[in-house]
Design a protein around this motif. Structure first.
Motif, short mmCIF file in Angstrom:
data_model
loop_
_atom_site.label_atom_id
_atom_site.label_comp_id
_atom_site.label_asym_id
_atom_site.label_seq_id
_atom_site.Cartn_x
_atom_site.Cartn_y
_atom_site.Cartn_z
N VAL A 7 12.67 -41.84 51.79
CA VAL A 7 11.30 -42.15 51.97
C VAL A 7 10.63 -41.05 52.86
CG1 VAL A 7 9.71 -43.49 53.49
CG2 VAL A 7 11.82 -44.62 52.30
N TYR A 8 9.56 -40.68 52.53
CA TYR A 8 8.87 -39.42 53.00
C TYR A 8 7.59 -39.91 53.71
CZ TYR A 8 12.12 -37.02 50.28
OH TYR A 8 13.53 -36.47 49.63
N ASN A 9 6.88 -39.05 54.73
CA ASN A 9 5.62 -39.28 55.26
C ASN A 9 4.55 -38.54 54.40
OD1 ASN A 9 5.69 -36.68 55.94
ND2 ASN A 9 6.17 -37.11 58.17
N LEU A 10 3.31 -38.75 54.74
CA LEU A 10 2.46 -37.92 53.87
C LEU A 10 2.38 -36.55 53.70
CD1 LEU A 10 -0.64 -40.33 54.74
CD2 LEU A 10 0.80 -40.28 52.75
N ILE A 11 3.09 -35.79 54.82
CA ILE A 11 2.95 -34.43 54.58
C ILE A 11 4.51 -33.88 54.34
CG2 ILE A 11 1.45 -34.05 56.37
CD1 ILE A 11 3.69 -33.50 58.51
N GLY A 12 5.19 -34.89 53.45
CA GLY A 12 6.30 -34.46 52.63
C GLY A 12 7.62 -34.50 53.66
N GLN A 13 7.73 -34.75 54.83
CA GLN A 13 8.77 -34.86 55.54
C GLN A 13 9.60 -36.02 55.38
OE1 GLN A 13 6.55 -34.67 59.46
NE2 GLN A 13 7.28 -32.50 59.71
N GLU A 14 10.98 -35.78 55.11
CA GLU A 14 11.93 -36.90 54.91
C GLU A 14 11.93 -37.78 56.27
OE1 GLU A 14 15.76 -37.06 52.38
OE2 GLU A 14 16.19 -37.15 54.71
N VAL A 15 11.58 -39.00 56.22
CA VAL A 15 11.41 -40.02 57.19
C VAL A 15 12.81 -40.73 57.43
CG1 VAL A 15 10.40 -42.04 58.11
CG2 VAL A 15 9.11 -40.29 57.14
N ALA A 16 13.46 -41.00 56.04
CA ALA A 16 14.80 -41.83 56.32
C ALA A 16 15.47 -41.86 54.75
CB ALA A 16 14.50 -43.40 56.24
N ARG A 17 16.73 -41.53 54.83
CA ARG A 17 17.70 -41.65 53.60
C ARG A 17 18.32 -43.07 53.59
NH1 ARG A 17 20.45 -36.53 51.31
NH2 ARG A 17 18.44 -36.00 51.46
N VAL A 18 17.56 -44.02 52.77
CA VAL A 18 17.97 -45.26 52.56
C VAL A 18 19.28 -45.35 51.83
CG1 VAL A 18 17.26 -47.58 51.78
CG2 VAL A 18 15.66 -45.91 52.73
N VAL A 19 19.59 -44.68 50.73
CA VAL A 19 20.72 -44.65 49.94
C VAL A 19 21.10 -43.23 49.56
CG1 VAL A 19 21.76 -45.38 47.67
CG2 VAL A 19 20.12 -46.98 48.79
N ASP A 20 22.39 -43.02 49.80
CA ASP A 20 23.10 -41.71 49.74
C ASP A 20 24.47 -41.87 49.21
OD1 ASP A 20 23.56 -39.04 49.35
OD2 ASP A 20 23.19 -38.67 51.45
N GLY A 21 24.89 -41.97 48.00
CA GLY A 21 26.15 -42.04 47.78
C GLY A 21 26.24 -42.45 46.26
N ALA A 22 27.35 -42.86 45.77
CA ALA A 22 27.86 -43.23 44.38
C ALA A 22 27.54 -44.80 44.31
CB ALA A 22 29.48 -43.04 44.07
N GLU A 23 27.05 -45.05 43.08
CA GLU A 23 26.82 -46.41 42.67
C GLU A 23 27.12 -46.74 41.20
OE1 GLU A 23 25.49 -48.82 44.76
OE2 GLU A 23 25.12 -47.61 46.30
N GLU A 24 27.45 -48.11 41.12
CA GLU A 24 28.04 -48.51 39.74
C GLU A 24 26.58 -48.42 38.86
OE1 GLU A 24 30.88 -49.38 38.42
OE2 GLU A 24 31.88 -48.73 40.25
N ARG A 25 26.82 -48.41 37.29
CA ARG A 25 25.71 -48.66 36.64
C ARG A 25 25.08 -49.93 36.89
NH1 ARG A 25 24.49 -45.44 32.29
NH2 ARG A 25 25.56 -43.94 31.88
N GLY A 26 23.87 -50.26 36.78
CA GLY A 26 23.23 -51.62 36.74
C GLY A 26 21.87 -51.47 37.63
N THR A 27 21.73 -52.79 38.07
CA THR A 27 20.35 -52.91 38.69
C THR A 27 20.68 -53.24 40.09
OG1 THR A 27 19.00 -54.12 36.87
CG2 THR A 27 18.40 -54.47 39.10
N HIS A 28 20.02 -52.71 40.92
CA HIS A 28 20.44 -52.93 42.47
C HIS A 28 18.98 -53.18 43.02
CE1 HIS A 28 24.55 -51.50 41.88
NE2 HIS A 28 23.90 -50.53 41.11
N ARG A 29 19.06 -53.58 44.42
CA ARG A 29 18.12 -53.90 45.22
C ARG A 29 18.28 -53.57 46.53
NH1 ARG A 29 14.88 -59.22 44.34
NH2 ARG A 29 15.12 -59.61 42.19
N VAL A 30 17.41 -52.85 47.19
CA VAL A 30 17.62 -52.20 48.35
C VAL A 30 16.43 -52.41 49.40
CG1 VAL A 30 17.95 -50.09 49.65
CG2 VAL A 30 18.86 -50.22 47.46
N ALA A 31 16.79 -52.58 50.64
CA ALA A 31 15.77 -52.93 51.55
C ALA A 31 15.68 -51.96 52.63
CB ALA A 31 15.92 -54.39 51.97
N TRP A 32 14.58 -51.31 52.99
CA TRP A 32 14.32 -50.34 54.00
C TRP A 32 13.87 -51.22 55.30
CZ3 TRP A 32 9.44 -47.30 54.97
CH2 TRP A 32 9.62 -46.56 56.09
N ASP A 33 14.40 -50.93 56.34
CA ASP A 33 14.02 -51.61 57.70
C ASP A 33 12.92 -51.09 58.14
OD1 ASP A 33 15.14 -49.78 58.63
OD2 ASP A 33 16.77 -50.67 59.79
#
Length: 70
Positions: A7-33
């Motif tokens: 997630v990035y703010n309006l000036i392009g700075q990364e605010v949060a990295r919600v997912v960072d890693g390996a995932e299986e193929r398929g559909t996934h849901r993620v919630a950012w707090d």
């Protein structure tokens, strides 16, 4: 494959990295707090997200209406 969702703010700075890693193929849901990398709630406003999944890249915007502070 390796997945990153950030997630990035309006000036392009990364605010949060919600997912960072390996995932299986398929559909996934993620919630950012609504918190930044330091655990602080971000201010209300517009933000952008970027999803990198192998050879797929998706960009979008989201709106934080109010902080979900306890």
């Amino acid at each position: 494959s390796r997945i990153t969702l950030s997630v990035y703010n309006l000036i392009g700075q990364e605010v949060a990295r919600v997912v960072d890693g390996a995932e299986e193929r398929g559909t996934h849901r993620v919630a950012w707090d609504g918190t930044d990398a330091n655990g602080n709630f971000v201010p209300a406003g517009f933000y952008f997200y970027k999803l990198d999944a192998g050879d797929v890249e998706a960009l979008g915007r989201l709106r934080v209406l109010a902080a979900n502070q306890p």
